[in-house]
Design an enzyme around this catalytic site. Structure first.
Site, PDB file in Angstrom:
ATOM      1  N   GLY A  14      -0.472  16.769   5.334  1.00  0.00           N
ATOM      2  CA  GLY A  14      -0.453  15.697   6.336  1.00  0.00           C
ATOM      3  C   GLY A  14      -1.411  15.858   7.501  1.00  0.00           C
ATOM      4  N   ASN A  16      -4.222  14.261   7.826  1.00  0.00           N
ATOM      5  CA  ASN A  16      -4.620  12.885   8.187  1.00  0.00           C
ATOM      6  C   ASN A  16      -3.497  12.172   8.933  1.00  0.00           C
ATOM      7  OD1 ASN A  16      -7.379  11.926   7.271  1.00  0.00           O
ATOM      8  ND2 ASN A  16      -6.672  13.082   5.485  1.00  0.00           N
ATOM      9  N   MET A  91      -0.063  11.161  -3.258  1.00  0.00           N
ATOM     10  CA  MET A  91      -0.624  11.401  -4.579  1.00  0.00           C
ATOM     11  C   MET A  91       0.180  10.751  -5.709  1.00  0.00           C
ATOM     12  SD  MET A  91      -3.153  12.731  -3.420  1.00  0.00           S
ATOM     13  CE  MET A  91      -4.329  14.008  -3.721  1.00  0.00           C
ATOM     14  N   ARG A  92       0.557   9.500  -5.501  1.00  0.00           N
ATOM     15  CA  ARG A  92       1.247   8.744  -6.555  1.00  0.00           C
ATOM     16  C   ARG A  92       0.632   7.351  -6.625  1.00  0.00           C
ATOM     17  NH1 ARG A  92       3.157  12.716  -8.144  1.00  0.00           N
ATOM     18  NH2 ARG A  92       5.302  13.309  -8.536  1.00  0.00           N
ATOM     19  N   LEU A  94       1.085   3.476  -6.925  1.00  0.00           N
ATOM     20  CA  LEU A  94       2.125   2.459  -6.686  1.00  0.00           C
ATOM     21  C   LEU A  94       1.949   1.306  -7.677  1.00  0.00           C
ATOM     22  CD1 LEU A  94       1.713   2.683  -2.843  1.00  0.00           C
ATOM     23  CD2 LEU A  94       3.811   3.317  -4.089  1.00  0.00           C
ATOM     24  N   HIS A 110      -9.742   8.151   1.037  1.00  0.00           N
ATOM     25  CA  HIS A 110     -10.155   8.870  -0.171  1.00  0.00           C
ATOM     26  C   HIS A 110     -11.385   9.722   0.160  1.00  0.00           C
ATOM     27  CE1 HIS A 110     -10.407   9.629  -4.452  1.00  0.00           C
ATOM     28  NE2 HIS A 110     -11.718   9.439  -4.346  1.00  0.00           N
ATOM     29  N   ASP A 142      -5.389  -2.000  -3.574  1.00  0.00           N
ATOM     30  CA  ASP A 142      -5.038  -3.081  -4.515  1.00  0.00           C
ATOM     31  C   ASP A 142      -4.414  -2.429  -5.745  1.00  0.00           C
ATOM     32  OD1 ASP A 142      -7.124  -2.103  -6.007  1.00  0.00           O
ATOM     33  OD2 ASP A 142      -8.443  -3.825  -5.696  1.00  0.00           O
ATOM     34  N   GLY A 144      -5.683  -1.500  -8.482  1.00  0.00           N
ATOM     35  CA  GLY A 144      -6.516  -0.549  -9.223  1.00  0.00           C
ATOM     36  C   GLY A 144      -6.503   0.832  -8.590  1.00  0.00           C
ATOM     37  N   ASP A 146      -8.201   3.426  -6.426  1.00  0.00           N
ATOM     38  CA  ASP A 146      -9.213   3.582  -5.370  1.00  0.00           C
ATOM     39  C   ASP A 146     -10.243   2.445  -5.411  1.00  0.00           C
ATOM     40  OD1 ASP A 146      -7.993   6.011  -4.636  1.00  0.00           O
ATOM     41  OD2 ASP A 146      -9.159   7.119  -6.112  1.00  0.00           O
TER      42      ASP A 146
HETATM   43  C1  GAR Z   1      -7.311  14.215   1.983  1.00  0.00           C
HETATM   44  O1  GAR Z   1      -8.542  14.815   1.744  1.00  0.00           O
HETATM   45  C2  GAR Z   1      -7.263  12.808   1.429  1.00  0.00           C
HETATM   46  O2  GAR Z   1      -8.477  12.123   1.566  1.00  0.00           O
HETATM   47  C3  GAR Z   1      -6.981  13.093  -0.029  1.00  0.00           C
HETATM   48  O3  GAR Z   1      -6.012  14.107  -0.001  1.00  0.00           O
HETATM   49  C4  GAR Z   1      -6.193  14.899   1.179  1.00  0.00           C
HETATM   50  C5  GAR Z   1      -4.899  14.926   1.929  1.00  0.00           C
HETATM   51  O4  GAR Z   1      -4.967  15.835   2.996  1.00  0.00           O
HETATM   52  N1  GAR Z   1      -6.500  11.938  -0.715  1.00  0.00           N
HETATM   53  C6  GAR Z   1      -6.789  11.678  -1.978  1.00  0.00           C
HETATM   54  O5  GAR Z   1      -7.463  12.393  -2.680  1.00  0.00           O
HETATM   55  C7  GAR Z   1      -6.188  10.377  -2.490  1.00  0.00           C
HETATM   56  N2  GAR Z   1      -6.769  10.019  -3.728  1.00  0.00           N
HETATM   57  P1  GAR Z   1      -3.909  15.772   4.169  1.00  0.00           P
HETATM   58  O6  GAR Z   1      -2.518  15.831   3.515  1.00  0.00           O
HETATM   59  O7  GAR Z   1      -4.178  17.007   4.974  1.00  0.00           O
HETATM   60  O8  GAR Z   1      -4.125  14.516   4.920  1.00  0.00           O
END
Ligand code: GAR
Length: 190
Positions: A14, A16, A91-92, A94, A110, A142, A144, A146
């Site tokens: 987490g 981000n 990471m799921r 929807l 992403h 959406d 699809g 990404d």
């Molecule tokens: C981040 O790099 C985010 O962009 C990526 O997972 C990481 C999460 O880090 N997301 C994906 O790859 C989605 N397809 P965080 O939990 O420290 O934010």
């Protein structure tokens, strides 16, 4: 203008989410994070939310349990009610019913310059591609993978000595600035 209510969905550490919590704290005039949901009971994202007094909810996503997860999440979103959903390392995938219900109101971050390197291990894909630049993208979600409309991107140079770890680390720093900027942009144009 009343402050918009944001919910964040996160599966892991987490970082981000943390950037969003700092940019949109409780009582912020533009928007505030009011709810964090994780599909992982031990996700550090839940701790980060609790640390600043934001509601943190674990909803199990059992095998084949997508509908159950989405139904419970939707119930919480309607309770608040939520204006914008941010996926932050969620990471799921929807369902299309769910993403269609939130068209134009759900964002994802992403770690690549979409449409390049969709899906898992985007940093590794970039490194192995031989490209000189990669980056991060905030886009609407959406049905699809990404594939929704791009809101904002930023890029950095891939260095010859980069490993997946070093590249991921530099990308994260860029993501932490990009995501709040993109959220601001979306909310200000509403
Ligand atoms: C981040 O790099 C985010 O962009 C990526 O997972 C990481 C999460 O880090 N997301 C994906 O790859 C989605 N397809 P965080 O939990 O420290 O934010």
């Amino acid at each position: 203008m009343t402050s918009k209510k944001i919910a964040v969905l996160a599966s892991g550490r987490g970082s981000n989410l943390q950037a969003l919590l700092e940019a949109f704290p409780v009582h912020h005039t533009l928007a505030e994070i009011v709810l964090v949901i994780s599909n992982k009971p031990g996700a550090y994202a839940l701790e980060r939310a609790k640390n600043v007094g934001v509601e943190a909810v674990y909803i199990p996503w059992k095998k084949g349990g997508q509908l159950e997860f989405e139904t419970e999440a939707q119930r919480l979103f309607e309770n608040s009610p939520i204006d914008l959903i941010c996926l932050a390392g969620f990471m799921r995938l929807l369902s299309s019913e769910f993403t269609e219900r939130w068209t134009g109101k759900m964002l994802n971050i992403h770690p690549s310059l979409l449409p390049k390197f969709k899906g898992l291990k985007a940093q590794k894909q970039a490194l192995e591609s031989g490209e000189r630049y990669t980056g991060a993208t905030v886009h609407f979600v959406d049905s699809g993978l990404d594939s929704g409309e791009i809101v904002l991107q930023d890029q950095l140079e891939i260095l010859p000595e980069d490993t997946v770890e070093s590249l991921s680390e530099r990308l994260l720093l860029l993501e932490h600035a990009l995501y709040p900027d993109a959220v601001r942009r979306v909310l200000e144009r509403d």
